[in-house]
Scaffold this active site. Structure first.
Site, PDB file in Angstrom:
ATOM      1  N   ASP A  99      18.545  -0.087   1.533  1.00  0.00           N
ATOM      2  CA  ASP A  99      17.385  -0.583   0.785  1.00  0.00           C
ATOM      3  C   ASP A  99      17.691  -0.447  -0.707  1.00  0.00           C
ATOM      4  O   ASP A  99      18.033   0.655  -1.168  1.00  0.00           O
ATOM      5  CB  ASP A  99      16.140   0.266   1.150  1.00  0.00           C
ATOM      6  CG  ASP A  99      14.851  -0.532   1.071  1.00  0.00           C
ATOM      7  OD1 ASP A  99      13.997  -0.378   1.968  1.00  0.00           O
ATOM      8  OD2 ASP A  99      14.714  -1.327   0.119  1.00  0.00           O
ATOM      9  N   ASP A 199      14.229  -4.608  -2.666  1.00  0.00           N
ATOM     10  CA  ASP A 199      12.838  -4.174  -2.723  1.00  0.00           C
ATOM     11  C   ASP A 199      12.082  -4.788  -3.904  1.00  0.00           C
ATOM     12  O   ASP A 199      12.545  -4.692  -5.051  1.00  0.00           O
ATOM     13  CB  ASP A 199      12.839  -2.635  -2.887  1.00  0.00           C
ATOM     14  CG  ASP A 199      11.457  -2.058  -2.976  1.00  0.00           C
ATOM     15  OD1 ASP A 199      10.787  -1.982  -1.949  1.00  0.00           O
ATOM     16  OD2 ASP A 199      11.052  -1.692  -4.102  1.00  0.00           O
ATOM     17  N   GLU A 253      12.832  -8.975  -0.530  1.00  0.00           N
ATOM     18  CA  GLU A 253      11.409  -8.812  -0.270  1.00  0.00           C
ATOM     19  C   GLU A 253      10.659  -9.485  -1.411  1.00  0.00           C
ATOM     20  O   GLU A 253      10.787  -9.068  -2.562  1.00  0.00           O
ATOM     21  CB  GLU A 253      11.007  -7.341  -0.198  1.00  0.00           C
ATOM     22  CG  GLU A 253       9.542  -7.179   0.159  1.00  0.00           C
ATOM     23  CD  GLU A 253       8.880  -5.941  -0.404  1.00  0.00           C
ATOM     24  OE1 GLU A 253       9.354  -5.408  -1.419  1.00  0.00           O
ATOM     25  OE2 GLU A 253       7.882  -5.498   0.176  1.00  0.00           O
ATOM     26  N   HIS A 329       7.138  -0.907   7.299  1.00  0.00           N
ATOM     27  CA  HIS A 329       6.602   0.402   6.880  1.00  0.00           C
ATOM     28  C   HIS A 329       5.420   0.271   5.927  1.00  0.00           C
ATOM     29  O   HIS A 329       4.775   1.269   5.592  1.00  0.00           O
ATOM     30  CB  HIS A 329       7.717   1.200   6.222  1.00  0.00           C
ATOM     31  CG  HIS A 329       8.182   0.572   4.950  1.00  0.00           C
ATOM     32  ND1 HIS A 329       8.845  -0.641   4.908  1.00  0.00           N
ATOM     33  CD2 HIS A 329       8.042   0.969   3.677  1.00  0.00           C
ATOM     34  CE1 HIS A 329       9.097  -0.953   3.660  1.00  0.00           C
ATOM     35  NE2 HIS A 329       8.620  -0.001   2.884  1.00  0.00           N
ATOM     36  N   ASP A 330       5.141  -0.981   5.493  1.00  0.00           N
ATOM     37  CA  ASP A 330       4.023  -1.218   4.567  1.00  0.00           C
ATOM     38  C   ASP A 330       2.822  -1.847   5.258  1.00  0.00           C
ATOM     39  O   ASP A 330       1.814  -2.128   4.595  1.00  0.00           O
ATOM     40  CB  ASP A 330       4.442  -2.200   3.457  1.00  0.00           C
ATOM     41  CG  ASP A 330       5.423  -1.590   2.487  1.00  0.00           C
ATOM     42  OD1 ASP A 330       6.181  -2.365   1.861  1.00  0.00           O
ATOM     43  OD2 ASP A 330       5.458  -0.354   2.379  1.00  0.00           O
TER      44      ASP A 330
END
Ligand code: TEU
Length: 558
Positions: A99, A199, A253, A329-330
């Site tokens: 990430d 990210d 993302e 995870h969000d």
């Protein structure tokens, strides 16, 4: 360009290390814990592990606030533990995606510490602005609630943070910042990783003068700092300095991104990135004020969802490629949000898996989805960990929109990112076998029914359905490269589509509802159907035009 690529044929499994498996009893998941479970992931059949941040971090945002990009967070283990995980994956012909969090660093990163002391060469590493300590330089809001500005007494200036105040935004206008980012990317690529997830990468270029944003947006300023003026220059430069020299996968993302805009970032004709993880379908069940608007959450229309998904399936063009996901995870747990975690728990979890693993684009499975992990119950503010959820509640309290947690408890239990962070449920022993210490975050109390041990022992489980779907996708190129065509677009309950590649044609029929409904479409000539996979055992019938049971999902070879 229709070129075969390993990352187009892969299924990705996302691991949130903190909550995956704790090997040393400190209550926090760690790298040796993941290595201990690599055979589990290999049995499931996934090809790539996306590892959420494991770098040194004070954990203001559970690792998305990095204080040293070239060191492993103590709680997660050592660089040797990281290397052991990489080797364990590579030995099984699996790959590792790291990430990359470079829109911001932690405020405990040495760059920020030098910048706040105006040390030579670091003065302009972040966004510093003069101003009265009571008057932020503009009206931008933070994704974590409150202002996107904090006043630093050491430097006597404001600094910008689109996220938490412990996540100051890097100043990408500064060529030294871009060079430092390229060198840390190169450092990890040289270790043999197989790519990066980038990210919040659409926020790295900010407009000249940092102008005020539209007060009606959430967070205020988002239209200013999304896809800023130099974003393509920065990403193309990073690509040419680093990714272009390796056979790696890059997934960006990008919230607030249209399919037209996404194309500009992808492939050789774009900035060289491989795929976009967009959010348009994540807005299908939110209120008019966006994700943190307590009104209007929950209800969503399948035709609207189908329209969004189909547009991305169709319009990314030959050069583009989707990252297919429903959760991460969000996001809340998908079986609770898009399925039915009560009456049709298994059927709906298997239907979501069928959609994810038969649509066009690389599927991303988030840890726990494969056993149908569901939303937890957060009865009070003290049950929460996520700074974004807590910040949103504080904003609502500050605005006088609510008097207390009770006023938003139901909303928080729909939407909180914390649902995705409850520990992975391995078995029905204490703490779901996640740790033999005290878990850093409460285990969802449904672990006695929802856990890996029971699921892998039951051929008819959600887990085995994922495993069979992954195997089917690996076996049938039509499910990877086949052209996607939506059937019965206006149907309120059915999501039906075909995938076509040369002579091969597959039909997917999903009754995405808790009521029986019939599929009558004559848009598809059914010649000699055979059911490849179904989430009801007895759906081996050869006819596809029939009544489908609640959450029935079938994949048919036409
Ligand atoms: O998320 C970015 C992100 O969440 C925003 O793009 C999104 O619009 C907002 O949160 C509304 O939901 C990444 C990580 O996935 C997330 O976990 C981190 O908190 C964030 O960046 C900061 O690194």
């Amino acid at each position: 360009d229709g070129v075969r690529e390993w990352w187009k044929e892969a299924v990705v499994y996302q691991v949130y290390p903190r909550s995956f498996y704790d090997s040393d009893g400190d209550g926090v998941g760690d790298l040796p814990g993941i290595t201990a479970k690599v055979d589990y992931l290999d049995d499931l059949g996934v090809d790539v592990v996306w590892l959420c941040p494991v770098y040194e971090s004070p954990n203001a945002d559970n690792g998305y606030d990095i204080s040293d990009y070239r060191a492993i967070m103590d709680e997660f283990g050592t660089m040797a533990d990281w290397r052991a995980l990489l080797d364990a994956l590579h030995e099984r012909d699996m790959r590792l995606l790291m990430d990359l969090v470079v829109n911001h660093t932690s405020d405990e990163h040495e760059w920020f510490q030098k910048s706040r002391r105006r040390e030579e060469g670091y003065e302009e590493y972040y966004y510093w602005r003069n101003g009265d300590p009571d008057e932020p330089p503009n009206n931008w809001g933070s994704f974590m609630g409150g202002s996107a500005w904090s006043y630093d007494e050491t430097r006597g200036q404001w600094y910008l943070h689109l996220f938490d105040e412990k996540q100051p935004d890097l100043n990408w206008r500064n060529p030294d910042v871009r060079a430092d980012v390229a060198s840390l990317v190169e450092w990890w690529l040289e270790k043999g990783i197989d790519g990066f997830r980038l990210d919040a990468i659409n926020y790295i270029s900010k407009p000249e003068g940092l102008p005020d944003g539209d007060p009606g947006r959430s967070p205020v300023g988002v239209e200013q700092f999304s896809h800023g003026p130099h974003i393509h220059e920065y990403l193309r430069e990073l690509y040419e300095r680093t990714f272009a020299d390796y056979d790696v996968m890059t997934v960006a993302e990008m919230n607030d991104t249209s399919v037209e805009l996404a194309r500009e970032y992808l492939g050789e004709s774009g900035d060289g990135l491989d795929m976009i993880c967009h959010f348009e379908h994540m807005g299908v069940d939110t209120g008019p004020g966006g994700r943190w608007d307590p009104e209007g959450w929950g209800d969503w229309s399948l035709p609207e969802f189908k329209e969004i998904v189909s547009r991305w399936q169709r319009d990314l063009g030959e050069d583009g490629w989707n990252a297919q996901y429903l959760g991460n995870h969000d996001q809340p747990r998908i079986v609770s949000r898009f399925g039915d975690d009560q009456e049709y728990h298994a059927e709906s979890a298997k239907l979501l898996a069928t959609f994810l693993l038969t649509s066009r684009g690389t599927p991303f499975v988030y840890q726990g989805e494969e056993i149908g992990m569901s939303n937890a119950e957060f009865d009070s503010l003290a049950d929460l960990d996520d700074p974004q959820t807590i910040g949103a509640i504080e904003d609502l309290l500050d605005a006088g929109a609510i008097d207390g947690y009770e006023d938003v408890r139901e909303f928080v239990n729909y939407v909180s990112r914390d649902h995705a962070r409850t520990p992975m449920q391995w078995d029905d022993t204490e703490h779901a076998g996640f740790t033999d210490g005290d878990p850093w975050f409460a285990v969802n109390d449904d672990y006695t029914e929802v856990n890996v041990a029971d699921a892998t022992a039951d051929e008819d489980s959600i887990w085995h359905h994922y495993r069979r779907l992954v195997a089917l996708r690996h076996d049938r190129d039509v499910l990877v490269y086949g052209v996607y065509e939506l059937l019965c677009p206006d149907h309120e309950q059915l999501f039906a589509y075909t995938r076509t590649l040369d002579e091969s044609r597959v039909l997917v029929v999903l009754n995405w509802s808790d009521e029986s409904t019939s599929f009558e479409s004559d848009d598809v000539d059914v010649v000699d159907p055979s059911v490849l996979i179904s989430n009801y055992e007895d759906a081996s019938t050869r006819d596809v035009r029939r009544t489908y049971r609640p959450y029935e999902a079938v994949v048919v070879d036409l």
